[in-house]
Write an enzyme that holds these catalytic residues in place. Structure first.
Site, PDB file in Angstrom:
ATOM      1  N   ASP A   4      -1.817   3.722   1.286  1.00  0.00           N
ATOM      2  CA  ASP A   4      -0.413   3.380   1.492  1.00  0.00           C
ATOM      3  C   ASP A   4       0.431   4.626   1.692  1.00  0.00           C
ATOM      4  O   ASP A   4       0.240   5.644   1.022  1.00  0.00           O
ATOM      5  CB  ASP A   4       0.132   2.594   0.291  1.00  0.00           C
ATOM      6  CG  ASP A   4      -0.598   1.279   0.107  1.00  0.00           C
ATOM      7  OD1 ASP A   4      -1.168   0.776   1.092  1.00  0.00           O
ATOM      8  OD2 ASP A   4      -0.610   0.757  -1.022  1.00  0.00           O
ATOM      9  N   LYS A  34      13.205   0.113  -5.945  1.00  0.00           N
ATOM     10  CA  LYS A  34      12.218   0.372  -4.891  1.00  0.00           C
ATOM     11  C   LYS A  34      12.575  -0.301  -3.574  1.00  0.00           C
ATOM     12  O   LYS A  34      12.569   0.342  -2.508  1.00  0.00           O
ATOM     13  CB  LYS A  34      10.822  -0.079  -5.355  1.00  0.00           C
ATOM     14  CG  LYS A  34       9.754   0.173  -4.290  1.00  0.00           C
ATOM     15  CD  LYS A  34       8.354  -0.193  -4.780  1.00  0.00           C
ATOM     16  CE  LYS A  34       7.315   0.067  -3.685  1.00  0.00           C
ATOM     17  NZ  LYS A  34       5.954  -0.263  -4.135  1.00  0.00           N
ATOM     18  N   ASP A  58       2.511  -0.104   7.192  1.00  0.00           N
ATOM     19  CA  ASP A  58       2.214   1.275   6.781  1.00  0.00           C
ATOM     20  C   ASP A  58       1.203   1.316   5.638  1.00  0.00           C
ATOM     21  O   ASP A  58       1.151   2.275   4.883  1.00  0.00           O
ATOM     22  CB  ASP A  58       3.496   2.010   6.381  1.00  0.00           C
ATOM     23  CG  ASP A  58       4.239   1.323   5.245  1.00  0.00           C
ATOM     24  OD1 ASP A  58       3.841   0.204   4.875  1.00  0.00           O
ATOM     25  OD2 ASP A  58       5.218   1.895   4.733  1.00  0.00           O
TER      26      ASP A  58
END
Length: 1447
Positions: free
Chosen positions: A905, A974, A1181
């Site tokens: 990641d 986040k 991603d």
């Protein structure tokens, strides 16, 4: 004999895989010697999947070709490369070695971008609706094709006359429409007289084409020749020669196109070639040619796919099975079991391996073709079983599938009556008043009632599960959403009819064979046309207006959907049984299964479909086998993408780029890019992603089903009983304020409850799909959105789903762990558990320290300590526990064959790209681009800063700070940090934080100190933005530059619009595009053309590093009111001539540009992984591969990122913009007090004083820029470029506002109206009186423009206007970006936190301060762009040494 021998030789090689595939592949840039060897030793079959291998010059066939004049089948056999000879099937089944160049960035010149001529500034002509015929050119073509599809020639004739009135005779769309009509004449004219087809075609050709100046093309002549071949032999020759003479007049390319046309049947083509003995040798016998096309195994498989060869059959003894659920599931997905539905092809004369592949292929075709039929059969079986048990219509006992069959049966007579009424109405068209059925009837005539009933029932249920989340009233389904779902499904049904696929298949087979034959048979080898390929490729693509002629218009889709929704509302019933509380007797009643209501949402009145509450219960708990039959996972590798709509599923239509609506700009760009070969690498990457085989993880599935059946809310599964506390009822004398608060609480409670229900239904679907594929190997075809981001097509179960879906999946291919792989398996478990910010050694140690819990989780997942349920991703963690346990208990753990995907990641991938674009050292450090001993975590960094702010505010008495003190976690910040770089609005950030707070405090009750969590969320979001601005500011100049470019583009008029404004000022009437006729009779049309001249229609278009053109789809929606039996539906009607939505274009460009970069990074990585022979999957991603391949994957990811950013991406974008928008002018806004603005206002006052006939501006201060000033500036430039000296002097003496600006440039006087930068929340003046960060960045970017050379010079503008002005590239599509969020939200009045609008400007609605906005002065300027911000010192090559870049 020779032919049979040649075929045997080809058959032996047709499925052969190169031996080099078994060899270990390494990264060529790490082993240059091996790379050179591989390049020299690579076999001919190691080519790109879309390239065809040229025949070897030394082939024996080529020697024979020189000595024989009569062609044989052996001479004409295709080459031995199966991918080149037999198309898509062989590519899907074989594993060719990719080209070494496939993973390299394609070189391209940014000063020569792909530019498609857009629709003119004036848009399209529109003809009024009469008898269901009318609309714009695209809709007329769609209606024409729909009528011809069902043989409605009379109605098609009326449409063609409308098109002839609309188009110039030379328009390619008009010729295409005539050809489509002539083809229908040839196929549908009564064959009573042998010459009737020819007479009809000849008459139409002479009267409607020749006399009206419509020049035929090769396709026209092919149809006429085919008709002539039906004449008696005595008359046939003269007619054929006549048409071939016309072809010769049009040129040798036309002759070659006619001769090689795949439209001719084999008999017709044989006749045509024999009629030209001077040009060609005698062709081979017909039976040889036909055998040639389908004699190979690949040809037989293709024929089976398209229904031309019947599937081999065998008698299968039925096997009795216990349990209706299992039997029904096997019946609905019968192709999943050998001997059920699809017989094994024993009869084929091929090897056992080839038979297995053929069988798998046949099962996939059956799965795609018979999905609706199989589902209905299963519903019927379920209902019959219950009827045998004496259960009739009682909802509590009936399964959902049995109820669906009852609804299906009730629907059938209604739909049959409707189809009969449609035929009656269309037959009577023109003899009576307009009937609503004339609008949609021709589109439905080819459908069967049984198919339509199955689609309606299925989509009504599936829509209740997959409805859009995040909206108010989510317990309902919008009428407009359901009607579109059903209408689209009907459209897909029509487009996937087998006859259409058969025609397309045979044309493709004939085309390749005939071109090879013609080259062999041609007597004069030197006379072959070298330009044939170029000519064919140029004319083969459909004109713009006919690009979507097979599709349905949007209003037709809504009408069709509404008709069937109305029917199911009337026919679908449920029987409810309850106990009478007074008598104790069982009472049954029949109630509607669905109801229609209206309510307000987001300020508008919407129609909704509500399902009965008992239906909702069954959706959440009952088995839902085979509900998603539209796009299931595939049983064989997907068909490789070869064009915009050819790839993925074998029989279902699909699009490689997801586009909605009638706007064809993105489609036109993609078609052109694919035809030019620009998107070859992107298509190859999608093919590789689709070819990765998957399995269901049976260990995880078993535990998940057991947990599901217990009804507990284990590890993210929605529990049977939702633990939500319903607000207490208010007393009857409650105040209005209390009632308002209670209403809000009740609405929030109902929405959360409905959200849980929707999630539970969705999980139920996922489990049932996993059950169906439990013993299968399957594949996910992929497509991309308009930015190039890849998504799997199957919507319910795929690896982009949430943790339960990912936990259910594993790679079908396994790979031994090895020492490194075993380490990465341990690290992966730590990452999944949430221990992912430590060093790699510490993560491995974390796993080893918890081996006891890991073994307990694997051996007793539900009855043990349930350690795995505390992980961040519990189901994936459980799968990893199983894998690690199995490996460690095996005789040799390093030899254990692992199937679990290991993730790598990125760290806030958007910020990584911004840091690399700007060369920002500080930013690179924050997101792990720069090497370090431990991973950097920007989320933790932001959380720590927010904690400090909260502590300080709490000391000062802030109520929100006191409430959140010591409660700020990484998880709270986040999502906002991650999406801030992608343009999240403040409202969006506040909603993200609110969602986290609701999870933290599920039972929160409002108090005096904290009256609402919404206010706390506003406070936390504000501090997150502030912290971001402190931590990461290196991206702001790039972000501002992107926004500034988008701002100017969206305020610009194209070069074509500028020219039309100039022409109109000199008395010319504005016109449509050259292919359309100028309206001379309609004054209203002329007025609309004039009115729309200065509308802003220019959107932002750019090209990704992989050469995919990206067209932003944001435009002001045009709506069409559609009256339906249910309600009035507003249907979006978009086109590239619509006005751009400037706000969305501007806000969307920076994040969409970054999305296109991370999509490019993923594609490059996928291509290199394919070259290496690695399994590779991606979730944007997050990249997955086998544990043993992680070291190689890390090198691939770093190298792809370095290769991308080693090029100056922003400078290349600037060069592309300069070329793409050359000659355009934009409306700039100047600060009124600037010197240049004062001079412009002074000039306007003087000009209006000396020209009293001119219309005075409405605003004071003379700040408005009129289009008259554009015409004056163009006139000035023309005079300056004149060859006459007097004209040049006159031009030098002219003064215009544009000239004033050019002589007094002051870029800092330009008004900036853009969204806040990364981490910015206030663009006003700071408390210290100094400007904000926004002002500082603006001064840096625009200040650099002061002394710079104008990128789009005035000379270039003059050159465009002195000749034929090129049309500016405008763009749009109908899909809305997933990153566009609502911008209007209100904070709680009890909190003093500020409100932020879409621009990020500080506004406080509690204090209504009257502040006068400074007067702004507009001026038309040549479209230019600021210089690219100077890059920082950070070198992207340092990334290769960062081991935490992806980890």
């Amino acid at each position: 004999m020779l032919a049979r021998a040649a075929r045997r030789r080809l058959r032996r090689d047709v499925f052969r895989t190169p031996s080099q595939l078994a060899e270990q592949l390494t990264l060529p840039w790490l082993c240059p010697a091996q790379m050179r060897w591989a390049a020299s030793a690579r076999p001919p079959s190691a080519i790109n999947s879309r390239e065809t291998r040229k025949p070897t010059p030394s082939s024996p066939l080529s020697l024979r070709r020189e000595t024989r004049s009569l062609a044989t089948a052996a001479d004409l056999q295709p080459g031995a490369n199966p991918a080149a000879s037999f198309g898509m099937v062989m590519q899907a089944w074989s594993t060719p070695i990719p080209s070494p160049d496939i993973a390299k960035l394609p070189p391209w010149d940014p000063e020569r971008p792909l530019i498609i001529n857009p629709a003119t500034a004036a848009g399209f002509p529109v003809t009024p609706m009469r008898h269901g015929i009318g609309g714009d050119p695209v809709e007329l073509h769609q209606n024409l094709y729909a009528c011809l599809r069902v043989g409605r020639l009379e109605r098609a004739t009326k449409i063609l006359h409308r098109l002839a009135d609309m188009y110039q005779p030379s328009a390619p769309e008009l010729v295409d429409a005539h050809n489509v009509y002539l083809r229908a004449l040839l196929e549908h004219v009564e064959p009573g007289l042998s010459d009737s087809p020819h007479a009809a075609l000849e008459s139409w050709f002479n009267t409607q084409m020749v006399r009206k100046g419509v020049q035929p093309n090769a396709q026209t002549l092919v149809l006429l020749v085919r008709a002539a071949m039906r004449l008696p032999e005595t008359e046939r020759g003269a007619e054929i020669q006549q048409y071939m003479a016309i072809a010769e007049e049009l040129g040798p390319a036309t002759v070659d196109e006619v001769n090689s046309s795949p439209d001719f049947t084999d008999e017709e083509w044989d006749t045509l070639i024999r009629f030209q003995p001077d040009a060609f040798d005698e062709p081979p016998p017909l039976e040889v040619v036909q055998e040639l096309q389908l004699s190979t195994p690949a040809g037989q498989l293709l024929a089976i796919q398209h229904g031309l060869v019947p599937t081999p059959t065998a008698v299968v003894t039925p096997v009795s099975q216990k349990g209706l659920g299992l039997r029904a599931l096997k019946q609905s997905l019968s192709m999943f079991e050998p001997g059920k539905g699809v017989a094994y092809p024993h009869e084929l004369d091929i090897s056992a391996e080839e038979k297995d592949k053929t069988y798998a292929y046949m099962r996939q075709i059956r799965l795609e073709e018979d999905a609706v039929k199989s589902a209905v059969e299963r519903w019927k079986a379920e209902d019959q079983k219950l009827s045998e048990m004496g259960i009739h219509g009682v909802l509590q006992s009936k399964s959902l599938q049995a109820l669906m069959y009852k609804w299906y049966i009730a629907l059938l007579p209604l739909i049959k009556d409707e189809l009969h009424a449609i035929r009656t109405a269309v037959n009577a068209s023109g003899t009576r008043g307009s009937d609503e059925r004339l609008f949609y009837g021709p589109y439905l005539e080819s459908c069967r009632a049984e198919e339509l009933a199955g689609i309606t029932v299925h989509n009504t249920i599936i829509g209740s599960i997959t409805r859009q989340k995040g909206r108010e009233d989510i317990h309902h389904l919008k009428i407009s959403t359901l009607t579109t779902m059903i209408g689209r499904a009907v459209e897909e049904l029509v487009l996937s009819k087998q006859t259409v696929r058969q025609q397309s298949f045979m044309q493709g087979r004939r085309s390749s064979t005939r071109k090879a034959m013609l080259a062999r048979l041609r007597k004069s080898k030197g006379k072959s046309n070298p330009d044939l390929q170029a000519h064919t490729s140029k004319t083969s693509s459909s004109p713009d207006d006919t690009r979507r002629q097979h599709n349905f218009p949007n209003h037709v889709i809504s009408r069709i959907g509404a008709i069937f929704v109305d029917m199911i509302l009337k026919s679908a019933k449920v029987t409810i049984t309850a106990t009478d509380p007074r008598t104790g007797e069982q009472v049954s009643t029949t109630q509607p299964a669905f109801s229609h209501t209206t309510s307000f949402a987001q300020g508008r009145n919407y129609g909704w479909i509500n399902h009965h509450w008992k239906i909702a219960e069954k959706l959440a708990t009952a088995p839902v086998h085979n509900m998603d039959f539209n796009r299931p996972p595939m049983l064989i590798p997907p068909k490789p993408w070869t064009s915009f709509n050819d790839g993925g599923y074998y029989t279902k239509p699909g699009e490689v780029v997801r586009i909605r609506g009638n706007d064809i700009a993105q489609r036109a760009y993609c078609d052109a890019a694919i035809e030019n070969g620009d998107m070859q690498k992107l298509l190859s990457a999608l093919d590789h992603l689709g070819k990765i085989p998957w399995n269901i993880n049976k260990d995880v599935f078993k535990v998940m089903v057991e947990a599901w059946n217990t009804g507990e809310g284990i590890a993210g599964l929605v529990p049977e009983e939702i633990a939500l506390e319903c607000p207490e009822d208010l007393p009857h004398d409650a105040s209005l304020t209390d009632r308002v608060k209670w209403t809000k609480l009740m609405k929030a409670y109902e929405n959360r409850l409905s959200g849980f229900h929707s999630q539970k239904c969705f999980q139920n679907f996922q489990l049932e799909i996993a059950r169906a594929y439990l013993n299968e190997t399957f594949y996910f075809p992929h497509s991309v959105d308009f930015r190039g981001r890849a998504y799997p097509v199957p919507p319910i179960l795929n690896h982009m789903g949430a943790d339960p879906a990912r936990g259910l999946l594993k790679f079908a291919n396994g790979k031994e762990l090895g020492a490194v792989g075993l380490q990465w398996l341990k690290i992966h478990l730590a990452n999944l558990y949430g221990f992912d910010k430590a060093s790699l050694k510490d993560r491995e140690k974390f796993t080893m320290d918890h081996l006891e819990q890991i073994f307990d989780s694997a051996q007793n997942p539900l009855g043990g300590t349930r350690w795995w349920t505390n992980a961040e991703d519990p189901w994936q963690s459980l799968g990893c526990c199983f894998e690690l346990r199995n490996a460690l208990t095996s005789p040799d753990p390093e030899r254990y064959v692992s199937h679990v995907p290991i993730h790598q990641d990125g760290t806030c991938n958007g910020l990584q790209h911004y840091a690399a674009l700007g060369g920002d050292m500080a930013g690179a450090n924050q997101v792990n681009l720069e090497p370090s001993d431990r991973p950097q975590d920007i989320y933790t960094g932001v959380a720590e800063l927010v904690k400090e702010m909260v502590v300080a505010d709490a000391e000062n008495g802030n109520r929100s700070a006191k409430f959140m003190r010591d409660k700020i976690t990484r998880k709270v910040v986040k999502r906002t940090v991650m999406t801030n770089v992608y343009g999240v609005t403040f409202h969006g950030a506040q909603q993200q934080v609110l969602s986290e707070l609701q999870d933290m405090f599920p039972g929160h009750r409002d108090t005096k100190d904290v009256p609402s969590l919404n206010g706390v969320a506003v406070y936390i979001a504000t501090n997150i933005f502030k912290a971001l601005g402190k931590i990461f500011n290196g991206a702001q100049e790039i972000q501002y530059w992107l926004g500034e470019c988008a701002d100017r583009i969206t305020l610009s008029l194209s070069a074509e619009q500028v020219q039309q404004i100039y022409n109109h000022s000199h008395g010319e009437v504005p016109s449509y595009m050259a292919k359309y006729k100028t309206p001379t009779k309609s004054k209203r049309a002329q007025q609309n053309l004039i009115k729309n001249l200065d509308n802003f229609r220019t959107g932002v278009i750019w090209t990704t590093p992989l050469k995919m053109p990206v067209v932003q789809p944001y435009r002001k929606d045009g709506f069409q009111k559609v009256q339906t039996p249910i309600q009035t539906i507003h249907v979006g009607n978009r086109s590239s001539s619509d006005i751009v939505d400037r706000n969305k274009q501007l806000r969307g460009f920076p994040p969409n540009f970054i999305h296109s970069l991370d999509a490019t990074h993923m594609m490059l990585s996928a291509l290199k992984a394919s070259e290496m022979g690695m399994d590779f999957a991606a979730v944007h991603d997050s990249f997955w591969t086998h544990a043993a391949d992680i070291p190689n994957l890390n090198i691939i990811l770093r190298d792809a990122f370095v290769r991308m950013h080693s090029e100056d991406i922003i400078s290349r974008l600037a060069a592309e913009f300069k070329t793409r928008y050359e000659g355009a002018m934009y409306k700039a806004t100047l600060m009124a007090k600037s010197p240049v603005a004062n001079k412009i206002q002074t000039w306007r006052r003087e000009y209006n004083r000396t020209n009293p006939d001119e219309k005075k501006p409405k605003r004071t201060f003379w700040g408005t820029a009129s289009t008259k000033e554009i015409a004056m500036e163009v006139e000035r430039l023309k005079l300056l470029a004149s060859d006459v000296k007097a004209d040049r002097k006159k031009g030098e003496a002219m003064v215009t506002p544009t000239k004033i600006w050019l002589e007094n440039k002051d870029p800092l006087a330009l008004e900036s109206q853009r969204q806040a930068l990364l981490g910015e929340t206030n663009r006003g003046q700071g408390s210290n009186g100094k400007g904000t960060k926004f002002d500082m960045v603006r001064q840096d970017v625009l200040g650099a423009e002061t002394g710079s050379e104008n990128p789009s010079s005035h000379t270039a503008l003059h050159e465009d206007l002195s000749t034929e002005s090129p049309e500016d590239a405008e763009a749009a599509n109908a899909m809305e970006s997933e990153d566009m969020e609502a911008v209007d939200a209100e904070a709680e009045a009890d909190f003093t936190a500020p409100k932020y609008d879409l621009e990020g400007v500080h506004t406080n609605k509690r204090r209504k301060q009257v502040t006068r906005e400074p007067v702004k002065v507009e001026v038309w300027l040549p479209l230019s762009f600021p210089p690219v911000p100077k890059k920082g010192e950070w070198d992207v090559k340092r990334l290769r040494e960062s081991k935490y870049f992806f980890s």
